[in-house]
Write a protein that holds these residues in place. Structure first.
Motif, short mmCIF file in Angstrom:
data_model
loop_
_atom_site.label_atom_id
_atom_site.label_comp_id
_atom_site.label_asym_id
_atom_site.label_seq_id
_atom_site.Cartn_x
_atom_site.Cartn_y
_atom_site.Cartn_z
N ARG A 162 44.66 27.98 21.50
CA ARG A 162 43.51 28.52 21.83
C ARG A 162 43.41 29.81 22.20
O ARG A 162 44.25 30.26 23.09
N THR A 164 40.39 31.92 22.18
CA THR A 164 39.00 32.04 22.81
C THR A 164 38.23 30.81 22.56
O THR A 164 38.74 29.71 22.30
N GLY A 165 36.98 30.73 23.37
CA GLY A 165 36.53 29.24 23.43
C GLY A 165 35.72 28.85 21.79
O GLY A 165 35.68 27.61 21.57
N ARG A 166 35.90 29.66 20.78
CA ARG A 166 35.55 29.38 19.45
C ARG A 166 36.74 28.83 18.67
O ARG A 166 36.55 28.54 17.32
N THR A 167 37.87 29.05 18.87
CA THR A 167 39.19 28.81 18.16
C THR A 167 39.37 27.07 18.14
O THR A 167 39.17 26.58 18.74
N GLN A 177 36.58 23.71 8.70
CA GLN A 177 36.29 24.96 8.44
C GLN A 177 36.93 25.31 7.17
O GLN A 177 36.52 26.08 6.31
N PHE A 190 34.69 33.80 13.39
CA PHE A 190 33.59 34.24 14.46
C PHE A 190 34.18 34.15 15.71
O PHE A 190 34.15 33.42 16.61
N GLU A 192 37.24 34.01 16.99
CA GLU A 192 38.27 32.84 17.33
C GLU A 192 39.64 33.33 17.71
O GLU A 192 40.22 32.62 18.16
N GLN A 195 37.92 38.21 21.22
CA GLN A 195 36.75 38.21 21.74
C GLN A 195 35.72 39.12 21.10
O GLN A 195 36.12 40.32 21.02
N GLY A 198 34.97 39.53 14.52
CA GLY A 198 34.92 38.49 13.80
C GLY A 198 35.76 39.18 12.31
O GLY A 198 35.94 40.31 12.21
N GLY A 229 24.97 33.09 12.59
CA GLY A 229 26.26 33.25 12.34
C GLY A 229 26.58 33.22 10.75
O GLY A 229 27.86 32.78 10.63
#
Length: 253
Positions: A162, A164-167, A177, A190, A192, A195, A198, A229
């Motif tokens: 991980r 970021t919180g989007r990974t 994906q 985005f 990922e 921070q 993208g 997004g």
């Protein structure tokens, strides 16, 4: 069962002939030895030349075995050659999109960056050529996972760290994906890996349509993505067009 494919048999015979004689051969010699009309033999040799399996001397038009035949066991393109073929289009892509541009190739479980063009906005940046980035958390990496699956690891074999919180940190999330990337023809990331940053990437294809690398753009998410997004269509169009032009130089038709 269907029979053999005649054109492949003829191409194989031409390669055996060129490899066994030990000297360059003229079209007339090859045509006679293969018992083929000259236009047919010429078409076979031209195709083999375009994929790098046959070379033709520009001064006397004689044919020899090409260097590409000896490199069949080497995966992908030479990274320096891939970079040189990408440079002009990558520079133009950066100028047209306002994004940083990267060319990446698979390197075990990571992506190796073989070329990097700075964003043309004058912001502080560092050259990242020869660095590596993770496959699961970047657009370049997901592009290679989606479109070059035979030379990249399976999602379950990656270290889904991980960032970021989007990974994506589970094989199921990453596979979802990749399915979306194949459907769109473009992989995205985005924020990922970093921070606020993208990316979008599409495959670079060589002869026969094989994906040999990925071309990607990177920028702050607000520059790259629009409502919902979704990557801005004009940026994807420019990215896809540049990748198409580079792929032509790699032998893709």
């Amino acid at each position: 069962m269907p029979g053999t494919i005649q054109s492949i048999e003829r191409a194989a015979a031409a390669l055996r002939l060129l490899a066994s004689t030990g000297r360059p051969l003229a079209l007339a010699e090859l045509s006679a030895a293969l018992d083929l009309p000259r236009p047919t033999a010429h078409g076979i040799l031209r195709t083999l030349r375009e994929v790098g399996f046959v070379d033709q001397d520009p001064t006397n038009a004689l044919y020899t075995v090409g260097a590409g035949l000896g490199s069949l066991s080497t995966p992908g393109w030479d990274r320096h050659d891939l970079r040189s073929r990408s440079m002009n289009w990558a520079d133009a892509l950066a100028g047209g999109t306002g994004c940083a541009v990267f060319v990446g190739v698979p390197d075990g479980r990571v992506v190796s960056l073989v070329h990097h063009v700075f964003r043309p906005d004058g912001s502080p940046q560092r050259l990242r050529t020869n660095e590596t980035v993770p496959m699961h958390a970047t657009a370049l990496g997901k592009c290679l996972l989606a479109f070059a699956p035979l030379v990249t690891p399976a999602a379950r074999d990656l270290d889904l760290q991980r960032y970021t919180g989007r990974t994506a940190t589970t094989p199921a999330a990453l596979e979802s994906q990749l399915v979306a990337a194949r459907r769109r023809g473009c992989a995205t990331g985005f924020a990922e890996y970093t921070q606020g940053v993208g990316g979008a990437a599409v495959p670079l294809r060589g002869a026969g349509g094989l994906a040999v690398g990925a071309l990607g753009i990177s920028a702050p998410v607000e520059h790259l993505f629009g409502a919902g997004g979704v990557v801005r269509a004009r940026l994807v169009d420019q990215l896809t067009a540049a990748a198409g032009e580079i792929s032509v130089t790699l032998g893709h038709s």
